[in-house]
Scaffold this active site. Sequence first.
Site, mmCIF file in Angstrom:
data_model
loop_
_atom_site.group_PDB
_atom_site.id
_atom_site.type_symbol
_atom_site.label_atom_id
_atom_site.label_comp_id
_atom_site.label_asym_id
_atom_site.label_seq_id
_atom_site.Cartn_x
_atom_site.Cartn_y
_atom_site.Cartn_z
ATOM 1 N N HIS A 75 0.826 -1.218 0.000
ATOM 2 C CA HIS A 75 0.000 0.000 0.000
ATOM 3 C C HIS A 75 0.857 1.264 0.000
ATOM 4 C CE1 HIS A 75 0.040 0.028 4.580
ATOM 5 N NE2 HIS A 75 0.150 1.314 4.334
ATOM 6 N N ASP A 106 0.161 -7.440 1.553
ATOM 7 C CA ASP A 106 0.581 -6.051 1.679
ATOM 8 C C ASP A 106 2.112 -5.926 1.729
ATOM 9 O OD1 ASP A 106 0.338 -3.330 1.811
ATOM 10 O OD2 ASP A 106 -0.263 -3.245 3.918
ATOM 11 N N SER A 188 4.384 3.022 7.628
ATOM 12 C CA SER A 188 4.019 1.840 6.839
ATOM 13 C C SER A 188 5.186 1.367 5.996
ATOM 14 C CB SER A 188 2.852 2.168 5.919
ATOM 15 O OG SER A 188 1.671 2.171 6.646
#
Lengths: 593, 339
Positions: A75, A106, A188
């Site tokens: 992502h 992911d 992230s």
Amino acid sequence: MNFRVVRSLSIATVLLISSTGIGQEVVSVEQKQKSRIETIRRISPSVVCVMPPGGGGGGSGVLISADGYAISNYHVTSGSGNFMKCGLNDGRVYDAVIVGIDPTGDVALIKLLGREDFPFCTPGNSDLVKAGDEVLALGNPFLLASDFTPTVTYGIVSGVNRYQYPANSFLEYTDCIQIDASINPGNSGGPLFDINGRWIGINGRASFEKRGRINSGAAYAISVRQIQLFIDQLKSGRIVDHGRTDFTVTTSSDGLIEVQEVSQISDAWRRGLRPGDELISFGDRSLKSANDLKNILGIYPAGTRVPMTYRNREGVRKVYVRLSPLHGFEAAPPIPQEAEPKRPEDPDGQPNPEDPHAEEEAVVPPEYAHLFVEKKGFANFYYNQQMQDRILVPLQQMLSAGSTGGTSTWVLQLKHPVAKIETPGELLVGATAAGLLGDNWPISHQQIDKLDASNEPLEFWGLLTGTMQLHRLFLNDLSLFSSVHYHGTDTLQPSGETVRVIVIQDDARVVRWYFDDRSPLPIGVDTLIGVGNDESRLRFRDWDTSGEIPWPQEIGVVNSDTEEVTWLEVLNFELRKTARAAMSGAAGSEVKS
Amino acid sequence: MSSLKFFVSAVVLLTCSHVFADTTQTDVVIVDRQSSIVKLFGAGVGNLDSYGTGVLISDKGHVATVWNHLVNTGFLTAVVADGRRFSVQVVGTSLEHDLAILKIDSEDDDVFSFVDIQAPGSVFPGQSVYAFSNVFHVATGNEPVSVVHGIVACESTLDAGLGRWQFPVKSPVYILDAITNNSGAAGGLLTSVNGEPLGLLGREIRHRGSNMWVNYAVPWKTLRPVVAAILAGERVAASKEPVKDSPPVSDRRLTSTFGITLMPEVLDNTPAYIDRVIPGSPAKASGFRRGDLVLMVNDAVIQSVESLQKELGGIRSGQRVTITVNREGSIVVLPIRVP
């Protein structure tokens, strides 16, 4: 009075004992802090700030090898295009290209360019992580560091083997590590380290709620174990898929994991799994709930052969099943908007003028443009082509020396594995037909245009189809096949060797070729004959390369029910230029009799 | 004199040692404490969660938790650490301590691991603590509950609440730097790093002064006598106590009883515009009209659909209220009896 003295003495004694201990502990706290600072200094160079080429947003990543491979979240990279900019704590910005993606997990693999001596992290064993372990999360939350010195947050492991449902998307966090270290937008894709600086996870998700998209004390890291199981497949440049089981389970009222439904064309069905059976373990891990199965399943790529144990009326049985593809993405799927980590930015979405990283540069750096090749089903076909060349070019060179061999019929004299059967069998193999002859041998005949699982010899099931595929490979003309790609590495069953896999689509047959790094010749081939059948699984060893074309001096036939290999010694190998007619005549008449 | 000095330093040193527990001990402490926590499941109300946490305080299956909406909904299930699932009864509650004591419906031979609150630990500001809870419902079945770390920031009285609900405990509570103010965490366990029970994790409320979500735990030393009183039967069960923390009035109830349909709550803080007034309803009789924007209920300012639903939820049926609305720029005050 006396009484009081005695009492104070006893307190003093306790005190002396404990103060010795405390003295050591105070020193150890100082040492702990010193070692923590040292650890952070040591691990920081491997932490990457991942940015789209034009600035405006971004995330984190971690370098895993000196040649620049780095892991981030899908992502993070999905919004950045095929090329991105990566900042390291040396203050420099490097170009990077997408290599492989795992949208469901992911995870994205990127490659930083321009150096062969990148600093990189040391992986730990995420299976040993426990609740209460101290952890360090490094990354670039809120894109705070203008010189790319990563932000460090400290916390503990709040839970392990957590399962996080795919919330409004396909991103599924299985078997992940829950932490209370602060995780914020921009973290992230960044690494989670244990307190000794070993890399144990990728921070990718958090429970955001009433406070908005900021730390809530509950964040989730993808385990390094899962990433390691995917890494070589990611290096293939593919869109790597997760697996599914082709059966469902439920936790029964007495706490057992009960099989509910089983697809009748699945490996599991052929291995005897039926509704009502009790599933005991999967991937060599015991199951306590139906959620456990989801957790364990989630760490394996599609196509992996996974061991499982089940119990039925007859007892306990351990079998292997190959995982079917979960999503089968043909192109990189878009990420739902809310999963995108963005810094608080201008409402119009333009790069923030104060953003020190915002640069006006070409999206594709001209010197690296050749490093990206688009193809359906791949994140970057360039890396697949590289790996194909690495495996197939030496093979083709070896075969081109005896270029006529492939077009001839092969005659292999086989020794029967049962000693008392002394007559050798004769295996005739061509590109479109194969047959087995001989006294006390299971006489059989298989033809490529009428392939039928029941034509295979029962004791050596798969021998004809597998050797026919070997013959077809040795025609040394890959254009015969509808597709050829490099799959990545896999653990070959039943031997457990790590092998590189080339997958060839040959008409309706999916053919998986296995190579190790010792020889350009294959060590095995699994051929899917058709839906609902077991794969033909052959193993090759002791290649004789002295003749016109190489031939294996032993052929192993894997029995998928028992996972045992029956080795057939090849006593003699010859090419028969005119054998085509002879073979079909001989084999054909024998089959009829 | 010197013996007193010794005594004081002994206490200080012993306390210090709690801060720096070695790691092997940490594992044992965490696993041990996780085994005494239950995951509670009930009915959610509006935005309120359908899950929470409780702490086992006896081997018979008595559970301490916060007296919140979950307890009030009536039917509760507890999932203990090994995954066994039980229904739960309310034994008694204390409004002043925001405490509910539950009892797991167990067989006579069921024995539960529990936290001994008769011997609560003491803690000073700056000391490290663990907080165990069923936060965000991350753990299911037999999965161990989540643990977060932090320090006790201070021990202080707390002026906090949510909307009209005021946190009732008057004595000091532990204020934490760990984020425990999260869905499902209320009723969790605060311990020292050695596992000594320190307090019961509080609910999702805001500090009145700063409007910040406040992370706190009510000390066991405060709760212990109350628990004892409840277990001795000196307290009545929840259903007989007035419910201060009333659920908000649902859209459906607003329509069916008051006769008002509000603008759909598409966003947080959607203004409380009246979209429709049902003919023949109490709202119609009181003179409400379509397009009225509700500004106040009695003296309480209404900022959103949600706050109107909450405000009306706190008023008993039959009571008279005055509702102030903005009608095309002018203020209109409308009396209504709550149906």
